[in-house]
Design an enzyme around this catalytic site. Structure first.
Site, PDB file in Angstrom:
ATOM      1  N   GLY A 221      -4.574  18.791  38.038  1.00 52.78           N
ATOM      2  CA  GLY A 221      -4.730  19.527  36.782  1.00 52.78           C
ATOM      3  C   GLY A 221      -6.131  19.394  36.238  1.00 52.78           C
ATOM      4  O   GLY A 221      -7.038  18.943  36.939  1.00 52.78           O
ATOM      5  N   ASN A 222      -6.322  19.793  35.006  1.00 55.10           N
ATOM      6  CA  ASN A 222      -7.636  19.659  34.370  1.00 55.10           C
ATOM      7  C   ASN A 222      -7.459  19.309  32.899  1.00 55.10           C
ATOM      8  O   ASN A 222      -6.342  19.227  32.409  1.00 55.10           O
ATOM      9  CB  ASN A 222      -8.454  20.939  34.571  1.00 55.10           C
ATOM     10  CG  ASN A 222      -7.783  22.144  33.931  1.00 55.10           C
ATOM     11  OD1 ASN A 222      -7.646  22.216  32.722  1.00 55.10           O
ATOM     12  ND2 ASN A 222      -7.319  23.077  34.768  1.00 55.10           N
ATOM     13  N   ARG A 223      -8.582  19.117  32.213  1.00 56.59           N
ATOM     14  CA  ARG A 223      -8.528  18.562  30.863  1.00 56.59           C
ATOM     15  C   ARG A 223      -8.367  19.603  29.756  1.00 56.59           C
ATOM     16  O   ARG A 223      -8.487  19.278  28.583  1.00 56.59           O
ATOM     17  CB  ARG A 223      -9.815  17.785  30.574  1.00 56.59           C
ATOM     18  CG  ARG A 223     -10.000  16.567  31.407  1.00 56.59           C
ATOM     19  CD  ARG A 223     -11.298  15.873  30.980  1.00 56.59           C
ATOM     20  NE  ARG A 223     -11.744  14.945  31.992  1.00 56.59           N
ATOM     21  CZ  ARG A 223     -11.241  13.729  32.147  1.00 56.59           C
ATOM     22  NH1 ARG A 223     -10.284  13.299  31.354  1.00 56.59           N
ATOM     23  NH2 ARG A 223     -11.703  12.936  33.087  1.00 56.59           N
ATOM     24  N   SER A 224      -8.162  20.855  30.088  1.00 56.20           N
ATOM     25  CA  SER A 224      -8.105  21.874  29.029  1.00 56.20           C
ATOM     26  C   SER A 224      -6.892  21.633  28.115  1.00 56.20           C
ATOM     27  O   SER A 224      -5.786  21.378  28.580  1.00 56.20           O
ATOM     28  CB  SER A 224      -7.990  23.261  29.660  1.00 56.20           C
ATOM     29  OG  SER A 224      -7.811  24.202  28.632  1.00 56.20           O
TER      30      SER A 224
END
Ligand code: CTP
Length: 421
Positions: A221-224
């Site tokens: 995933g990512n930090r958004s």
């Protein structure tokens, strides 16, 4: 304003009495149409006393008034709260087997439905499909709240609070206030003012970050956090647009009056955005979309093998949703807008990377922002440079994510007007 309040048979029907109060106290003329079964929960006397109007449930009552046609046609706004799984199913399939569903078929005004049911019913594929179909047809279906349900169970399925439903419903028909619009020029909307310069436009905003499963418990995933996308959706709604927000793994409260479609993976996001885009004037891809996903997803939790070595994970490329939308243009004259989160490096600055990306993606506008060093993801403030398809600077904005959102919609409007769309 004349409001039709539909009430279907859920325990949360009692909350609709509070909603009715809020709507009448704001000066609206509210006609209540309960389903017959809902009268088991709240009786007709309550609705008649609080609304000041007679209440009927079937198409064969008060036949000379042809209520099944007139109620829907005369309404300026329809709100159904609570909307049960059964009501959603009947509305989605176009049934007209009681006064409420018949009125839904004749209404030509904005319709908002506030679902309430047990989590299993809300998550059932049949209900998901019904909600998706209703949204596709322009019905605003609120996400239910999460929390304690009728029995001992908890989870998504609670009717949102009456004040939230009222605000979301009234936002769908909010009259323009504030200063007149200079139709020819771009202008920044002062924060707090309501200028409906996006009225009549349908927009799709994607927000959050996609997750790609590795096994049943892990994902890439990512930090958004979705904040910028949510600010874009909320601002567009405030400026009069009809907004679909495709939200990838966002835990923020949904903005009032906006249709939220929750998704997890890039494939799900792509499908939801493209479905909504078929009817949209503008698409803004603010989501951080995973560029890669694991080639295979293990059906069980990947275990340590005792060698002290980690497994290798083979990745494959995801589709570039933005570039596809820019190439396909699912509607004539549709505007496609992207975001570019960049860090500068030894080869190029943030803006140089942004200009190259603008030319590569084929979008009409690209909002470039610097990430890292506490900027961008998860922070309340943002700073963007908005570029055109050739990488030229259109405008710059810095401040809260709503200030940035307003600047982006100004740029979108400027482009729509210059193309006379
Ligand atoms: N985007 C997309 N599909 C992808 C990747 C990105 O639609 N598979 C969209 C994003 O929503 C954003 C824009 O493309 O609007 C730019 O995303 P960004 O992550 O900055 O760029 P990438 O395309 O991933 O390019 P790079 O990895 O080279 O920075």
């Amino acid at each position: 304003m004349r409001i039709l309040l539909g009430v279907s048979a859920g325990i949360a029907a009692y909350k609709a009495a509070l909603l009715l109060r809020l709507l009448t106290e704001s000066g609206h003329d509210v006609h209540v149409v309960p389903t017959r079964a809902s009268l088991e929960f709240v009786g007709a006397a309550t609705w008649e006393a609080l609304s000041g109007h007679r209440v009927t449930t079937g198409v064969f009552e008060d036949v000379p008034a042809v209520e099944h046609v007139s109620l829907g046609k005369q309404a300026d706004l329809v709100v159904v709260a609570p909307a049960t799984a059964d009501l959603l199913a009947r509305a989605a399939s176009g049934r007209a087997d009681d006064l409420l569903t018949a009125a839904l078929l004749t209404a030509r005004c904005p319709v908002l439905m506030a679902p309430a049911m047990h989590t299993e019913m809300w998550e059932h594929p049949a209900t998901r499909a019904n909600v998706a179909l209703l949204r596709e047809r322009g019905v605003h279906v609120l996400e239910p709240d999460s929390g304690r349900l009728t029995g001992q169970d908890t989870g998504p399925g609670r009717l949102p609070e009456p004040a939230v439903i009222a605000a979301a419903a009234l936002a769908l028909v909010a009259p323009a206030t504030g200063s007149a619009i200079d139709a020819g020029a771009q202008r920044t909307v002062p924060s707090g003012a309501v200028v409906e310069d996006l009225a009549g436009r349908r927009v799709v905003v994607s927000a959050g970050g996609t997750r790609e499963p590795l096994d049943p418990v892990r994902f890439l995933g990512n930090r958004s956090t979705g904040r910028q996308g949510y600010a874009l959706a909320e601002t567009a709604r405030r400026r009069g647009a009809q907004v679909t927000l495709v939200a990838a793994n966002v835990s923020l409260d949904p903005p009032p009056g906006v249709d939220v479609v929750p998704v997890e993976t890039t494939d799900e996001l792509r499908e939801a955005v493209r479905r909504a885009a078929a009817r949209a004037d503008v698409i803004v891809m603010a989501a951080a979309v995973a560029d890669f996903r694991p080639l295979t997803v293990a059906g069980h939790k990947i275990k340590k093998d005792g060698t002290g070595q980690g497994p290798s994970i083979e990745l494959v490329a995801n589709p570039d949703v933005l570039a596809e939308l820019a190439a396909d243009r699912l509607r004539p004259g549709q505007l496609v807008v992207g975001f570019a989160a960049e860090t500068g490096d030894s080869t190029a600055t943030v803006l140089e990377h942004g200009r190259a990306k603008a030319r590569r993606k084929g979008a009409d506008l690209l909002a470039v922002n610097a990430v890292g060093d506490g900027r961008g993801f998860a922070s309340a403030d943002n700073a963007v440079t908005i570029l055109d398809a050739e990488g030229g600077t259109v405008s710059q904005a810095e401040g809260s994510k709503s200030v940035v959102a307003d600047a982006l919609w100004d740029a979108v409007l400027g482009l729509l007007r210059s193309r006379s769309v």
